[in-house]
Design a protein around this motif. Sequence first.
Motif, PDB file in Angstrom:
ATOM      1  N   MET E   1      54.185  31.769  34.606  1.00  0.00           N
ATOM      2  CA  MET E   1      55.138  31.741  33.476  1.00  0.00           C
ATOM      3  C   MET E   1      54.576  30.833  32.397  1.00  0.00           C
ATOM      4  O   MET E   1      54.059  29.755  32.664  1.00  0.00           O
ATOM      5  N   THR E   2      54.722  31.300  31.105  1.00  0.00           N
ATOM      6  CA  THR E   2      54.282  30.397  30.018  1.00  0.00           C
ATOM      7  C   THR E   2      55.247  29.209  29.924  1.00  0.00           C
ATOM      8  O   THR E   2      54.849  28.098  29.605  1.00  0.00           O
ATOM      9  N   ASN E   3      56.514  29.430  30.232  1.00  0.00           N
ATOM     10  CA  ASN E   3      57.499  28.333  30.116  1.00  0.00           C
ATOM     11  C   ASN E   3      58.029  27.995  31.510  1.00  0.00           C
ATOM     12  O   ASN E   3      57.578  28.537  32.502  1.00  0.00           O
ATOM     13  N   SER E   4      59.011  27.107  31.578  1.00  0.00           N
ATOM     14  CA  SER E   4      59.552  26.643  32.880  1.00  0.00           C
ATOM     15  C   SER E   4      60.867  27.356  33.170  1.00  0.00           C
ATOM     16  O   SER E   4      61.528  27.872  32.278  1.00  0.00           O
ATOM     17  N   VAL E   5      61.207  27.328  34.485  1.00  0.00           N
ATOM     18  CA  VAL E   5      62.418  28.045  34.949  1.00  0.00           C
ATOM     19  C   VAL E   5      63.664  27.490  34.254  1.00  0.00           C
ATOM     20  O   VAL E   5      64.493  28.249  33.739  1.00  0.00           O
ATOM     21  N   ASP E   6      63.736  26.149  34.162  1.00  0.00           N
ATOM     22  CA  ASP E   6      64.995  25.616  33.604  1.00  0.00           C
ATOM     23  C   ASP E   6      65.121  25.889  32.114  1.00  0.00           C
ATOM     24  O   ASP E   6      66.194  25.817  31.539  1.00  0.00           O
ATOM     25  N   GLU E   7      64.029  26.271  31.464  1.00  0.00           N
ATOM     26  CA  GLU E   7      64.107  26.526  30.018  1.00  0.00           C
ATOM     27  C   GLU E   7      64.905  27.787  29.707  1.00  0.00           C
ATOM     28  O   GLU E   7      65.395  27.955  28.592  1.00  0.00           O
ATOM     29  N   PHE E   8      65.031  28.679  30.705  1.00  0.00           N
ATOM     30  CA  PHE E   8      65.842  29.878  30.426  1.00  0.00           C
ATOM     31  C   PHE E   8      67.239  29.475  29.945  1.00  0.00           C
ATOM     32  O   PHE E   8      67.858  30.158  29.143  1.00  0.00           O
ATOM     33  N   GLU E   9      67.711  28.291  30.445  1.00  0.00           N
ATOM     34  CA  GLU E   9      69.068  27.863  30.054  1.00  0.00           C
ATOM     35  C   GLU E   9      69.159  27.613  28.556  1.00  0.00           C
ATOM     36  O   GLU E   9      70.246  27.662  27.986  1.00  0.00           O
ATOM     37  N   LEU E  10      67.974  27.328  27.917  1.00  0.00           N
ATOM     38  CA  LEU E  10      68.005  26.936  26.503  1.00  0.00           C
ATOM     39  C   LEU E  10      67.854  28.163  25.591  1.00  0.00           C
ATOM     40  O   LEU E  10      68.095  28.083  24.387  1.00  0.00           O
ATOM     41  N   SER E  11      67.503  29.319  26.206  1.00  0.00           N
ATOM     42  CA  SER E  11      67.291  30.504  25.348  1.00  0.00           C
ATOM     43  C   SER E  11      68.635  31.033  24.876  1.00  0.00           C
ATOM     44  O   SER E  11      69.640  30.933  25.593  1.00  0.00           O
ATOM     45  N   ASP E  12      68.643  31.606  23.655  1.00  0.00           N
ATOM     46  CA  ASP E  12      69.895  32.234  23.206  1.00  0.00           C
ATOM     47  C   ASP E  12      69.757  33.761  23.225  1.00  0.00           C
ATOM     48  O   ASP E  12      70.684  34.484  22.860  1.00  0.00           O
ATOM     49  N   CYS E  13      68.564  34.246  23.678  1.00  0.00           N
ATOM     50  CA  CYS E  13      68.448  35.684  23.974  1.00  0.00           C
ATOM     51  C   CYS E  13      67.376  35.848  25.055  1.00  0.00           C
ATOM     52  O   CYS E  13      66.271  35.326  24.911  1.00  0.00           O
ATOM     53  N   ILE E  14      67.741  36.506  26.134  1.00  0.00           N
ATOM     54  CA  ILE E  14      66.787  36.698  27.242  1.00  0.00           C
ATOM     55  C   ILE E  14      66.619  38.195  27.458  1.00  0.00           C
ATOM     56  O   ILE E  14      67.601  38.920  27.690  1.00  0.00           O
ATOM     57  N   PHE E  15      65.385  38.635  27.370  1.00  0.00           N
ATOM     58  CA  PHE E  15      65.065  40.054  27.531  1.00  0.00           C
ATOM     59  C   PHE E  15      64.426  40.229  28.917  1.00  0.00           C
ATOM     60  O   PHE E  15      63.316  39.759  29.159  1.00  0.00           O
ATOM     61  N   ILE E  16      65.173  40.856  29.829  1.00  0.00           N
ATOM     62  CA  ILE E  16      64.691  41.026  31.215  1.00  0.00           C
ATOM     63  C   ILE E  16      64.270  42.483  31.369  1.00  0.00           C
ATOM     64  O   ILE E  16      65.074  43.391  31.108  1.00  0.00           O
ATOM     65  N   THR E  17      63.009  42.698  31.772  1.00  0.00           N
ATOM     66  CA  THR E  17      62.580  44.087  31.982  1.00  0.00           C
ATOM     67  C   THR E  17      61.727  44.159  33.242  1.00  0.00           C
ATOM     68  O   THR E  17      60.868  43.297  33.464  1.00  0.00           O
ATOM     69  N   GLY E  18      62.045  45.134  34.104  1.00  0.00           N
ATOM     70  CA  GLY E  18      61.248  45.319  35.315  1.00  0.00           C
ATOM     71  C   GLY E  18      61.450  44.172  36.295  1.00  0.00           C
ATOM     72  O   GLY E  18      60.553  43.825  37.053  1.00  0.00           O
TER      73      GLY E  18
END
Lengths: 82, 263, 562, 135, 527
Positions: E1-18
């Motif tokens: 991953m380019t970023n860390s797992v806990d950073e997902f909490e800071l995103s305001d849009c998450i694009f999940i594919t596959g």
Amino acid sequence: MGDCHYLYGNVATEKRIKFMKQLLEFVGIEGERLRRKWVSSAEAPEFVEEITDFVNTLKALGPSPLKREQKPDQPSAKVAVA
Amino acid sequence: MIEKVIERVKELLEGGEIKGFVGLCNKNGHTAPYLFTEVAELDHLVVGDFQNPGDARYPLNKLLIDLYRAYPEEKFGVLVRGCDERGLNDLYVWNQLTPKNVVAVGIPCPQELADACGCPKPYPDNSVAEPIAEGAEAQDLIRMEALGVKERFTQWMEVFSKCIKCYGCRDICPMCFCKECSLELDELIPRGEMPPEIPIFHLVRAVHMAGRCIDCGLCNEACPVDIPLRTLYKKVGDIVYRKFNYRPGFDKGKSPLNVLENK
Amino acid sequence: MAGKKKKEFEELRIGVFICDCGSNIAGHLDCKAVTEYAATLPGVVFAKENLYTCSEAGILEIQEAIKKHKLNRVVVASCSPRTHQPLFQNSCKSAGLNPYLFEMVNIRDQCSWVHMQDRENATRKAMDLVRMAVARAAFLEPQQDIESPLTPRVGVIGGGSAGLSAAEGLSRMGLEVVLVEKNKELGGLLRNLHKVAPEGVDASERLEGLIQDVSSRPNVKIFTGAELKSLDGYVGNYVMNIRDGEGQTVKESVGCLVIAIGAIPLVQKGLFGHDGKRVITQMELEPILKKGKFDAKRVVMIQCAGARGDERSYCSRICCMIAVKNAMFIKKLSPDTEIRILYRDMQMYGTEKEKMLWEARGEGIRFEVYDPAHPPEVGDKAVRLRQPLLGREIEFAYDLVVLSTPLVAREDASELSQLLRVPMDQNGFFLEAHAKLRPLDFAADGIFLAGSCRYPATYDEARSQGLGAAARVGTILFKDKLVTSAIVAEINPETCVGCMGCLQMCPYGAISYDQERKICQVNEILCKGCGCCAATCPSESASLRGFKPQQLMSQIRAVMEG
Amino acid sequence: MEFKTVLTVCPYCGCGCNFYLEVLDGKVIGTIPCKTSPVNEGKLCIKGWNVHEFIQDPDRLTMPLIRENGSFREAGWDEALDLVASKLKKIKEQHGPDSIGLFASAKITNEENYVIQKFARAVIGTNNVDHCARL
Amino acid sequence: MTNSVDEFELSDCIFITGSNTTSSHPIVATRILRAKKKGAKIIVADPRRVHIADLADLYVSHRLGTDVALLNGIMYVILDKGWENRAFIEERTEGFEEFEKVIKDYPPEKVAEITGVAEKDIETIAHWYATAERGSIAYCMGITQHTTGVDNVKTLANLAMLTGHIGREGTGVNPLRGQNNVQGACDMGGLPNVYPGYQPVTQFQIKEKFESAWGAQLSDKVGLTIPEMTSGLLEGSMKAVYIVGENPLLSDPDASHVEEALKRAELVVVQDIFMTPTAELAHVILPAACFAEKDGTVTNTERRVMRTRKALDPPGEAKTDWEIIADLSNRMGYPMDYSSAEEIMREIASLTPSYGGITYERLEGEGLQWPCPTKDHPGTRFLHKDRFVRGKGLFHAIEFKPPAESTDDEFPLWLTTGRLYFHFHTGTMTRKSGALTGEIDEQYVELNPEDASQLGISTGDEILLTSRRGQIRAKALVTDRMKKGEVFASFHFVESNANILTNPAFDPIVKIPEYKVCAVRVEKAAS
């Protein structure tokens, strides 16, 4: 209350129903959808009357919220094998 | 406060009164549940406030049950907060532990934690220090009850639908001591489905918390999808208290729901 | 959906038998359609309609079908299981099929009889009920009845007419009896009676006869001034802990018990001015009559004194007969005494008592009806009464007022009911299993009852009930072993964590805690199969054979498919 | 009596949750999630919670096995490793280092993967080392 | 991953594919659901309506293998609406014009045609992701296991660069690595083309460095990948395979070929903790210690190196994998006498720049996220902060290419394979755990109600799945989580091994097989 064929079965049920009604109400399922009535084998008319009344109450309440909860665009998705 | 705990445990260990002390230890850079058997180890003892108060609490009573089942003759000490002590009292009622096998060493919780937990009694009776916080209101419960039936339904169904059936709420719970659990009964809740049947899975667990839940909040912290389980079980406890005047861990004997007569 | 534990796959071969019951069922629903539908259900290999399944032909039909089609489940859709379930189960057994692989569906009392005018829906409902039964039958497991040894001895509590009669009956049948009587002497109420209706035989003569007979019997052991302290064990193997006359505790093992502790007449201070001298009760009148001379000239008797009111709602049924008997005896001793009986309704059931009433009228005994709303008032000289028909107040001067008070339950009755775990009705009398079908049995097997402790009874009734209870004991103790149903609870020792959640939920105390293994266990003989433990156990370790979650859920799901 | 709680990482998916293995007298009896781990903060999935169940399963391999006419027989380490060593040497000589391939694994530790690829490259002399990251 | 797992909490849009996130990476899903609670928009694009799709704000189901088309369509809309991050493109990327030309022929109508996703959904995805403050992408094997695997990943990179959602907290292109140490295995050079730390085998100075460090003659020829080794065994160019902790018979595509290949090998050595179908074909089986019986380190999906610690001794004679290999190496004349795993890590740190600062002592506590070049470096939370490793980010002009195999009358349905929540890969461990087999312990093939009714199949029926390479028997599970024409099977159950059916066609560059797409026929099995 003491005339349960198994002595205290009805006492235990009474408590559980009292508890369940409150819990259901808390998660948003109307308490009236759960009803408890002591009816002995000799009280057929009361039994019929009670059931009819219960059916009418349910009709008034409308379909169970669990059924209505199905979002229109969401497929039945009944089974998601993880 | 930690010094008082260490002192007390030292006394118990040196006096040979206990074979070991189930507490928390600063190890590998983390707070770990640990069985202290040597006095020398005690300077690693911590009370579970890693970065902020109470953020590293563990179900130590569960370890105690494992030890008791393996060594029923031995006596063990255990670190307790208000909720853990209620847990011990209730585990005596449910015959999973006996007072003669356990020495509780209590610590009071700070007000900040008491408020976060909405804990009725944030301090144990036998404690190494005076209580430093009073009981707090269960704000989350009050907020939820203020909502209408429809709103509550939508909110609960929404959170329940996130469930990934990890059984964490049960596996972390100090009061869940059964070997085989009804939640894994295929006839009750079809197995192999994720999310599990909503709301049956969660209500079955809630019903089993009647007369057992000591409101320690570990289920909330173990849920990977942040379902407000503690609020649900606080309501269960509230119903048992208002309807049957019984609070697990506070009152003697089993809850009226588990006793036959019309108490 | 997935993840079923691998079950050894036993090929299901279910036979379904739909009964017409003459026209009782066939007359109100389409049995042929139900039979055809049954044949389509999963696992059903044979479905047959017949006129009377409980008839000889019907039974043969079942037995042949079991052999011919190698059935491993049988479902009979007919009347209430209460009537013929044992019959059908035994016929399955004799055809080689375990009787617990049998499922009965009530499509008569619960279907055809209640939906007589709605044939179409009744048929559909019958199909639903059959589908449910077939779904459950698929999950039935073979069971074995439970057998246990029997002690051929009987404990009788109470030495009055009922108790003595029971002891006499049991002894004559060759069973050893242990009789426990609270007072110093035997006899109970009979002791202070003067004459025994209707023949007017001398009470003491009857009493001596009974006591002589019972105490002379070698196989009857009598404890007087004694009390049953506690009872251990279970039906067929009780152990009575008796505190005998000298205060020692004696252990007596018995197979069954007969309870005959009788009842006591109500003596209530101030009731109609009762003072025990000029206003007495019938029971207080008996010794006076015994003296053989009677001088009161004007006697007024008041019926239903303290009965059929708010405090005690029941009718004590024998006080009218006692009042008439004593009145006639007074007339015999002093013919010119004026006797007036104030009554609400005369309870003189049975031919002899009806005859007695007419004779009493013949002898000039006057009967006055009163309205319970305006009960008679006993002044110090006369009894004032509002005559309901005339609507006028009338008065009767009196020398003696005799109140016919009801028999009430003994205070120590509730203590005994706790000890034996047997139920009582709201008036404190013991509650029999069924007023008509099992009048002398308790719900719990092995314990029987007789005499006024069940309900106020005359001497003859007490006697016949005593003998009846003895006969009932015979139905159990004259078998070489006690066979109880296999439908009892079981606790899985591997998964039980000994939390004792079930122990306090068992109404019959059938669950005990094993200290070393730290688990709970079910005493199969004591267990009545109520399922309280199964319902409480959080980890499904406790379950009720025949009503396991799988069996119940399959029925519920079957109904949903309807 | 010996009771340990050992902090380790879950062997299943890539999240890398930390938890303590409860070891009582040499038997693994339970799994407790590590509350202070930055990754899982005291939470686990159903596989994580039950990871202790397979560790001491009776079917675990305990002895080197050598195939002989269709079935396996138990053998000592020396015999097994000498056999492998000699066969590898023979194949390397006959068909060259690149006729040998090594499968590293995503299930073993970094150190072990390092040693395997070092063995392939330094001892066998081939770059034929791969693992199922590709799959 | 380019970023860390806990950073997902800071995103305001998450694009999940596959990615069936709640099922394959539940603890990552924890963070995503927390972001949703804070108001983030969750987009899920997956042919199969996975559980996380139910929790998403927008779910689209594109046809199997049309990922590039969908992504290009999204980028078309972004450019068309001018939502791209001009500054980021000018400053930190190159090759944009080339890329833009290709994107031009992916208007939404055409993309809707190819992928089956409605135009307005494509626009919504473009709008939400592009205009987000911190947009992050999460993907898994659904993107990579295609013949166009590399194209798919590069297109995702294009999307991130186009919108500048890279190199900042809460952004990035985040592959959710499947196994606990797959990241570590790659880091350690368990690949035919690189030494530890992705240092290419073909580069002379690198070869030199390792030759002097190891004191051995090294080859500068890129080695074979697993699929190439399998075909090598079949042709005879390969003679021996030494398999550690792998079960290719079940995890590689076209299982019958793999079996054939292993049977032809002169020497097959399997080193594992349980007997597996692959081990059954081995000449020598060596018992290994499992994760709980060894000290060492593993690297999770967010590049965090963490310690595993020994809780108990291995059973019987089993040893840790490095002890076995070291012993074997000594017997083959190359001395390897490490005293502990820590010592090996010291050697790794000395030779691998990105692991330079990693020592056991520093790993106590929260572990370290590589790159961590020096002893005092705190580790890196997210990559590509100010500049890319190669300097400027390269846009790739990538055209949509359909999957290798297509359906026809004989094989009318598409099959896609994947993981179940209750089991893990070949089930070697999870099928030994009662709690998991109690949930599910047999192969269920999910198919759409319409297809099911046409074939007269209902849930629970036994069915036969046939592809051009083989046939398996399984139970049917009728659910509208699958679109018409597509079926799903898991690969955990050897007795009904989905990889008997899968197509061994590979991505040309990385040789990853096309597990996600092949053509099959479904029939009701005669009971």
